[in-house]
Motif scaffolding. Structure first.
Motif, short mmCIF file in Angstrom:
data_model
loop_
_atom_site.label_atom_id
_atom_site.label_comp_id
_atom_site.label_asym_id
_atom_site.label_seq_id
_atom_site.Cartn_x
_atom_site.Cartn_y
_atom_site.Cartn_z
N VAL A 120 11.48 7.60 -10.08
CA VAL A 120 11.39 9.01 -9.68
C VAL A 120 12.76 9.67 -9.84
N LEU A 135 0.84 -1.21 0.00
CA LEU A 135 0.00 0.00 0.00
C LEU A 135 0.87 1.25 0.00
N GLU A 175 0.78 5.37 1.12
CA GLU A 175 0.03 6.27 2.00
C GLU A 175 -0.78 7.25 1.16
N PHE A 182 10.99 4.50 0.79
CA PHE A 182 11.93 4.45 -0.33
C PHE A 182 13.39 4.53 0.12
N LEU A 217 10.52 1.60 -7.97
CA LEU A 217 9.67 2.80 -7.96
C LEU A 217 10.50 4.05 -7.70
N SER A 239 9.78 15.93 -9.45
CA SER A 239 9.38 16.59 -8.20
C SER A 239 10.61 17.12 -7.49
N PHE A 263 4.53 6.99 -12.18
CA PHE A 263 5.77 7.28 -11.44
C PHE A 263 6.82 7.98 -12.28
N LEU A 264 6.35 8.90 -13.11
CA LEU A 264 7.28 9.70 -13.92
C LEU A 264 7.05 11.18 -13.67
N GLN A 265 6.53 11.50 -12.48
CA GLN A 265 6.26 12.89 -12.15
C GLN A 265 7.51 13.50 -11.50
N PHE A 325 4.99 14.38 3.03
CA PHE A 325 5.86 13.88 1.95
C PHE A 325 5.11 13.67 0.65
N LYS A 326 3.78 13.68 0.72
CA LYS A 326 2.93 13.63 -0.47
C LYS A 326 1.54 14.05 -0.05
N GLY A 379 8.92 9.94 2.25
CA GLY A 379 8.17 8.80 2.80
C GLY A 379 9.07 7.87 3.58
N ASN A 405 10.14 -1.40 -4.21
CA ASN A 405 10.37 -0.02 -3.77
C ASN A 405 11.58 0.59 -4.46
C1 UDX Z 1 5.75 3.63 -1.31
C2 UDX Z 1 5.35 2.56 -2.35
O1 UDX Z 1 4.69 3.19 -3.45
C3 UDX Z 1 4.44 1.52 -1.72
O2 UDX Z 1 4.13 0.50 -2.66
C4 UDX Z 1 5.16 0.94 -0.53
O3 UDX Z 1 4.34 -0.04 0.07
C5 UDX Z 1 5.53 2.02 0.47
O4 UDX Z 1 6.35 3.01 -0.19
P1 UDX Z 1 4.57 5.75 -0.27
O5 UDX Z 1 5.93 6.10 0.20
O6 UDX Z 1 3.46 5.77 0.71
O7 UDX Z 1 4.56 4.31 -0.93
O8 UDX Z 1 4.16 6.78 -1.44
P2 UDX Z 1 4.48 6.85 -3.01
O9 UDX Z 1 3.23 7.15 -3.70
O10 UDX Z 1 5.24 5.69 -3.49
O11 UDX Z 1 5.40 8.16 -3.10
C6 UDX Z 1 6.70 8.19 -2.55
C7 UDX Z 1 7.34 9.53 -2.82
O12 UDX Z 1 7.66 9.69 -4.20
C8 UDX Z 1 6.45 10.73 -2.48
O13 UDX Z 1 7.21 11.73 -1.88
C9 UDX Z 1 5.92 11.17 -3.82
O14 UDX Z 1 5.55 12.52 -3.84
C10 UDX Z 1 7.12 10.89 -4.70
N1 UDX Z 1 6.79 10.68 -6.12
C11 UDX Z 1 6.01 9.64 -6.50
C12 UDX Z 1 7.31 11.54 -7.08
O15 UDX Z 1 8.04 12.47 -6.75
N2 UDX Z 1 7.02 11.31 -8.40
C13 UDX Z 1 6.22 10.28 -8.80
O16 UDX Z 1 6.01 10.14 -10.02
C14 UDX Z 1 5.70 9.42 -7.83
#
Ligand code: UDX
Ligand code: NAD
Length: 484
Positions: A230, A162, A164, A276, A226, A268, A264-266, A337-338, A273, A223
């Motif tokens: 980013v 999941l 957050e 990561f 992902l 920032s 996940f290509l935004q 953080f988001k 979090g 993780n």
């Molecule tokens: C992450 C994983 O997505 C999730 O599967 C795992 O279980 C826990 O860690 P989380 O940290 O809650 O989840 O949020 P996530 O949506 O992954 O975002 C992580 C960070 O990356 C945030 O600060 C978000 O703003 C940033 N982000 C995400 C970007 O900067 N660009 C993106 O394209 C996506």
């Protein structure tokens, strides 16, 4: 055995929502969430839950007191349960061997010891926490070394995916549920029991079973992948700023390749979090311990790029503000953080704000969900400042964004809260010092509208061929800016 009683040790961001959804979807199962923190349990039993997650209040209200219980009675929880989730925190070690990289498993170990001490009969123990590969082996050792003749255990890995802010939706409609178990008859039986719980609402084809070690490593790898996406797009954002390309256009074009995909290509101000950074560092440490230095270096670079991105953004703010922010007032929008969470763990806002405070800026911070006490704690913690008293005098928290922007030299957007898109920026501009700057660290605002209003606008991964405001007024145009 059919699981009738589930216990979850750890009532945090994972244990709370996960077990609330299990209770909601499995009315035939009694779910007992236990935690050593009295404060957290008190909040779970109150109207104001300890975490903000869209949709969670309704789920908890529906089940609490029926088949969902929160308490500090860990021993009772363990004794009554057929299946126990270990969902405690696994932070990065802050001292000793592996300091700053390895996962600290002391909380997981404490759970295993407590289970071994008080359990009766047969228990399925499920690692829900994110752990290094082969952690289940350590849990099994502790359990088997302390077993009484009438007690037996099976240890499974069932990592949680999941995110957050979207936890309830992610739990209700997961991409997959991963269960790792021992390759034995006992292991298969335990896997089937846990699968049975999920089949109450998850289609069978989405439940994947693997070996325990593959399951544990898949979580770290997910993780890492992902976070790597980013960092990859953030690396490209630096190239965009230096050349005049627009990272949103590049991301859209790249993401149209079906092999790459658009998520996940935004670009920032950097990822944050609790997961990561910690999981990447854990993977780096594992690779080093396995004598795989090239692998370690590869993943280390993903977190290094994140640090570079945060610092680059903070430096750009200072440079744009004529190379000094000392005694200037900056309105900071967003500290989480988001969006859609009040969680600030590893939030890029902490690092950007600390850099600005170090430079002597005065920060007016607004976040719709983060408690002022949390902001104070984060900005004065010893990991980000060695002068907490000075820092304390330099920032204030606001519950009204318009008040935060009043008399400010600049607005700095650090979290992607949707509400920021709908603010009346004309009203803010009218109350700000001139020239008024806006730094959009989330690339989420309507930049042409802001420029039209008269804001000097800066964002990630794009240079505006404008900033006519400064040029027309004959004022200093920051030397670093790229001019077409
Ligand atoms: C992450 C994983 O997505 C999730 O599967 C795992 O279980 C826990 O860690 P989380 O940290 O809650 O989840 O949020 P996530 O949506 O992954 O975002 C992580 C960070 O990356 C945030 O600060 C978000 O703003 C940033 N982000 C995400 C970007 O900067 N660009 C993106 O394209 C996506
Ligand atoms: P958290 O800090 O929010 O919650 C952990 C809870 O465990 C705390 O309330 C703490 O008091 C409790 N605890 C610790 N030791 C205990 C003990 N011995 N007995 C009873 N309670 C104890 O952590 P979290 O964010 O829920 O993360 C938990 C695990 O899940 C971590 O391994 C994390 O990596 C993983 N994970 C987190 C997320 C996320 O989005 N937060 C997503 C997927 C996986």
């Amino acid at each position: 055995m059919v699981v009738k009683n589930v216990c979850c040790i750890g009532a945090g961001y994972v244990g709370g929502p996960t077990c609330s959804v299990i209770a909601w979807k499995c009315p035939d199962i009694k779910v007992h969430v236990v935690d050593k923190s009295e404060m957290r349990i008190k909040q779970w039993n109150s109207d104001k839950l300890p975490i903000y997650e869209p949709g969670l209040d309704d789920v908890v209200k529906e089940c609490r007191g029926k088949n969902l219980f929160f308490s500090c009675d860990i021993e009772k929880g363990i004794k009554e349960a057929d299946l126990i989730f270990i969902s405690v925190n696994t932070p990065t070690k802050t001292f000793g061997i592996g300091k700053g990289r390895a996962a600290d498993l002391k909380f997981v170990e404490a759970c295993a010891r407590k289970i071994a001490e008080v359990a009766e009969g047969h228990k399925i123990v499920v690692e829900k926490s994110t752990v290094p590969v082969r952690a289940a082996e350590s849990i099994s050792h502790i359990l088997s070394a302390n077993t009484r003749p009438d007690v037996s255990f099976q240890v499974l890995s069932n990592p949680e995916f999941l995110a957050e802010g979207t936890a309830v939706t992610n739990l209700l409609y997961p991409d997959r549920v991963l269960i790792g178990g021992e390759e034995s008859a006992g292991g298969d039986e335990a896997v089937a029991e846990l699968m049975w719980i999920y089949t109450h609402w998850v289609p069978k084809e989405k439940i994947v079973t693997t070996s325990t070690w593959s399951s544990e490593l898949s979580k770290l790898a997910s993780n890492a992948f992902l976070a790597q996406r980013v960092s990859s797009i953030n690396a490209i954002s630096a190239v965009c700023e230096a050349t005049g390309a627009d990272v949103s256009q590049v991301a859209a074009a790249v993401g149209l390749d079906s092999r790459i995909g658009p998520n996940f290509l935004q670009a920032s101000v950097g990822f944050g979090g609790s997961c990561f950074q910690k999981d990447l560092l854990n993977l780096v440490y594992i690779a080093e311990c396995l004598n795989l230095p090239e692998v370690a270096m590869y993943w280390q670079q993903v977190t290094d790029m994140n640090e570079y991105q945060r610092t680059r953004f903070a430096k750009r703010i200072v440079e744009c503000l004529f190379n000094t922010v000392t005694d200037k007032t900056l309105a900071v929008f967003g500290f989480a953080f988001k969006k859609n969470t009040g969680d600030t763990r590893e939030s890029p806002a902490i690092y950007v704000c600390s850099h600005l405070l170090e430079e002597g800026a005065r920060l007016n911070i607004y976040d719709p969900k983060v408690e002022p006490k949390q902001i104070e704690h984060d900005l004065t913690s010893s990991s980000v400042t060695d002068d907490p008293e000075r820092v304390q005098t330099l920032f204030s928290t606001y519950s009204d964004p318009y008040e935060a922007a009043k008399d400010a030299h600049a607005i700095v957007v650090l979290t992607d809260w949707d509400e920021f898109k709908n603010f009346d920026y004309k009203k803010m501009l009218d109350s700000m010092k001139r020239p008024a700057f806006i730094f959009d660290g989330r690339k989420m605002l309507d930049h042409s509208a802001l420029i039209k209003l008269g804001f000097h606008t800066e964002t990630v991964g794009k240079r505006f061929a404008r900033n006519a405001l400064l040029r027309a007024s004959g004022e200093h145009f920051p030397a670093f800016s790229w001019t077409p």
